[in-house]
Write a protein that holds these residues in place. Structure first.
Motif, short mmCIF file in Angstrom:
data_model
loop_
_atom_site.label_atom_id
_atom_site.label_comp_id
_atom_site.label_asym_id
_atom_site.label_seq_id
_atom_site.Cartn_x
_atom_site.Cartn_y
_atom_site.Cartn_z
N UNK A 1 0.84 -1.20 0.00
CA UNK A 1 0.00 0.00 0.00
C UNK A 1 0.88 1.25 0.00
N UNK A 2 0.35 2.34 -0.53
CA UNK A 2 1.11 3.59 -0.49
C UNK A 2 1.27 4.09 0.95
N UNK A 3 2.19 5.01 1.14
CA UNK A 3 2.43 5.55 2.48
C UNK A 3 1.14 6.11 3.06
N UNK A 4 0.92 5.82 4.32
CA UNK A 4 -0.25 6.36 5.00
C UNK A 4 -1.48 5.50 4.87
N UNK A 5 -1.43 4.48 4.06
CA UNK A 5 -2.58 3.58 3.90
C UNK A 5 -2.25 2.27 4.62
N UNK A 6 -3.12 1.84 5.53
CA UNK A 6 -2.82 0.61 6.28
C UNK A 6 -2.91 -0.62 5.39
#
Lengths: 250, 449
Positions: B437-442
């Motif tokens: 997942x992209x940064x900030x997405x769990x």
């Protein structure tokens, strides 16, 4: 019908699948909680092995191997040893009784396997003993989950993680089954005589996909959830104990 | 115009009632008039104004259109797309329309058609068979709440929009090869086979939900708890009623095609970690046709960022979230584009015509709260109309609901099924377990909207 290792931790009440009345077996007890090995098969009775006929302690599963080669005292007590555990028959009152029993024990272990494997016995609408048959068929761990004056709830946990609850009226009939878990339960087993009618019945809702509801005069079946997480229930309206709502089946 | 004003007015009123009102009636229901737990009379405004992605290589068109014209029944709230499959490594391909887009399952399943099937219809392509190390033919018994699908596991190249997934195992439902004609009794024990058009109601199902396979490690070698989805049948005789389940490597199982998408030319990452379903809102009276976008990837392109959506993480084993409704807690709740209504237990009267749906005496607005395992929560107001009164000319309704299992009691879990009505006017993300997942997405499994 091998009981696999995964259930062994909390195995299990034991059920003999038989084709005739086996009231002779009243009183069969496990003396020691069995430690199951891969060769363990099972023994069981259905109605016969009532709650009270077992000693306390929940780790039970058994195999009756050839009793003649085991320590059998035909006049008083009977021990049937199998890998890791012993069975004791302590209600034998006569030699005639014991002979019948011995004969039966000798023949039962293999015969009953095939009987179980092809058993059409199942839970819904049947006698309370069929709970144990479901348990053996599904290799499940069983516990008495809940008790009310009008009914009891038997909970079976299958090795795959699906929990099945079977609702038994004080009249001894399984009036409802419910399930939840990652996979569907063996409906042929737990619906018993209602399996074919439910599977053949027209669905309530034909305009698309979604949870399934089947309402037949004799049975209600609801199946919901999604891949890796299912839940549902079935019940026989006519068998609901007096004053008990179908909503208890859940 | 008059109607619209009435709707807005009642909607505002019910919003006020919605917050505190949901607990005002006891779950016993019915003693004081016909109070419906969790609901009140009226209609809430539908969510709207969501962005629908424009055509792009990671965007497939999805449509609610009543389903296959050849079927005698209209598929209400069925969301479909078109998938092209090819014999791996060749240009021998077939486009298949009316494939149901399903966030509640994982993997591509296509219904085998008769040889006379016309272009766009059911699968007629001859595909290579999945086998095990001993040459046995692999087949699958996939579980759905309303039945099972039985058929062979085949290899295909999948093309959806501009995405491609090469050499992916899929299920061919109702494979016409006689070796798969017999459904093993160990499979039919789980439900009634949905192996033809009249049962499946679609040419196939593309499962794009939050898991990468339909089974995973439980069906793979080394498992101690095989649930019995896969079968290995002898190459000579094929499957029989007595066939028993087998284990199969995770990579050989039917795969969520999204997880197999290749990196597209000009991209650095594949759009393989989830999907967004984007559908516009519909009128309370419904619409005949609704089109939207199925966007592949989350945060992998400039058209699929999370934006202001909130993530509701699911149970790691089931992807389920919790829904609170009518003072009850539903711990096995899920957001499922493959369910064609909201399904939950209620004392709303059921229909006499469209059995399996609710038919309240007047329009209802209901309120529920979704909770992710990450603690995020959100109150949802949704509408329930009388299904027997909805226009037969329309196929898309955001106010269609029906009964489900009883309310969860002391025994615990049942689920609130947020079906396709939930998707209208929203962008609903499905994040796949184990995907990057992209940064900030769990990490998945999760839903976001």
């Amino acid at each position: 019908m091998q009981i696999s290792g995964s259930l062994i931790e909390q195995a299990t009440r034991v059920v003999v699948c038989v084709s005739r009345p086996v009231s002779l077996f009243l009183g069969l007890k496990f003396r020691d909680p069995p430690t199951l090995s891969s060769s363990v098969k099972f023994v069981a009775t259905t109605r016969i092995v009532s709650e009270g006929s077992f000693e306390q302690g929940e780790n039970r599963a058994a195999r009756i191997s050839n009793p003649r080669r085991r320590n059998i005292n035909p006049t008083s007590e009977m021990f049937v040893e199998a890998p890791g555990f012993k069975l004791r028959e302590n209600m034998m009152k006569s030699s005639r009784f014991s002979k019948v029993l011995q004969w039966w024990l000798r023949s039962v272990s293999i015969v009953s396997l095939s009987l179980c494997a092809h058993s059409t016995w199942a839970a819904l609408g049947r006698d309370a003993g069929s709970v144990e048959q479901d348990q053996v068929h599904m290799k499940a761990a069983l516990r008495l989950a809940h008790s009310e004056p009008a009914y009891t709830v038997h909970e079976l946990k299958t090795p795959t993680g699906t929990v099945i609850r079977e609702y038994v009226s004080s009249a001894g009939k399984v009036f409802g089954v419910a399930w939840q878990g990652p996979w569907l339960p063996d409906f042929r087993q737990i619906l018993g005589d209602y399996f074919e009618p439910v599977m053949q019945a027209p669905r309530d809702r034909r305009q698309g996909r979604g949870p399934l509801v089947v309402r037949q005069p004799g049975v209600v079946f609801q199946s919901a959830g999604h891949m890796r997480s299912f839940f549902g229930r079935a019940y026989v309206p006519d068998m609901l104990p007096k004053g008990v709502s179908a909503d208890v089946v859940q | 115009m008059r109607k619209l004003r009435a709707v807005v007015l009642v909607g505002a009123l019910s919003l006020t009632l919605g917050c505190g009102g949901s607990s005002s009636s006891s779950s016993g229901g019915g003693s004081a008039g016909d109070a419906i737990a969790g609901c009140s009379n009226g209609t809430s405004p539908s969510p709207s104004g969501n962005t629908i992605a424009a055509s792009a290589e990671n965007v497939a068109t999805i449509t609610v259109d009543g389903g296959l014209p050849s079927l005698p029944v209209t598929y209400v709230n069925g969301i479909f797309t078109t998938v092209k499959v090819c014999v791996p490594g060749t240009t021998n391909c077939q486009s298949i329309d009316h494939v149901l887009v399903d966030t509640g399952s994982y993997g591509l399943r296509l219904l085998q058609g008769p040889p006379t099937s016309t272009a766009g219809g059911e699968l007629t392509l001859s595909l290579p068979q999945q086998t095990d190390a001993s040459g046995n033919l692999i087949a699958e018994c996939a579980q759905f709440s309303d039945g099972i699908t039985w058929g062979s596991v085949k290899m295909v190249d999948i093309f959806v929009a501009g995405e491609r997934a090469l050499g992916v195992p899929i299920q061919v439902i109702g494979d016409s090869n006689p070796k798969f004609a017999t459904v093993p009794s160990a499979c039919s024990a789980f439900g009634s086979p949905e192996n033809n058009l009249s049962k499946l109601l679609a040419n196939g199902i593309i499962g794009v939900g939050p898991f990468p396979q339909d089974c995973g490690a439980g069906c793979a070698p080394g498992t101690r708890n095989n649930p019995g989805l896969y079968y290995a049948c002898p190459p000579s005789g094929g499957c029989t009623t007595g066939s028993q389940p087998t284990v199969i490597a995770v990579s050989s199982q039917v795969q969520n095609p999204v997880t197999k998408f290749a990196v597209l030319p000009g991209s650095t990452v594949a759009d393989n970690n989830g999907v967004i379903m984007q559908l516009p809102s519909v009128l309370p009276s419904g619409l005949a046709v609704v089109s939207g976008s199925l966007v592949f990837g989350i945060g992998t392109k400039n058209n699929n960022g999370l934006g202001n959506a909130t993530v509701y993480t699911g149970d790691p084993m089931t992807a389920d979230i919790t829904t609170n409704f009518a003072s009850q807690t539903f711990t096995q709740s899920f957001i499922d584009s493959g369910s064609n209504g909201y399904f939950f237990p209620s004392n709303i009267p059921t229909c006499t015509g469209n059995t399996g749906f609710y038919c309240p005496t007047s329009n209802l607005t209901c309120s529920a709260m979704n909770l992710g395992q990450n603690g995020n929560q959100n109150t949802i107001n949704f509408n329930v109309a009388n299904a027997d009164s909805l226009s037969g000319a329309n196929n898309a309704f955001d106010n269609l609901a029906g009964p489900n299992n009883p309310t969860p009691g002391s025994n615990g879990a049942t689920g609130f099924d947020w079906g396709l009505p939930f998707f209208y006017g929203r962008n609903v993300f499905t994040g796949i377990e184990g995907a990057r997942m992209p940064a900030g997405v769990p990490p998945g499994p999760f839903y976001a909207y």
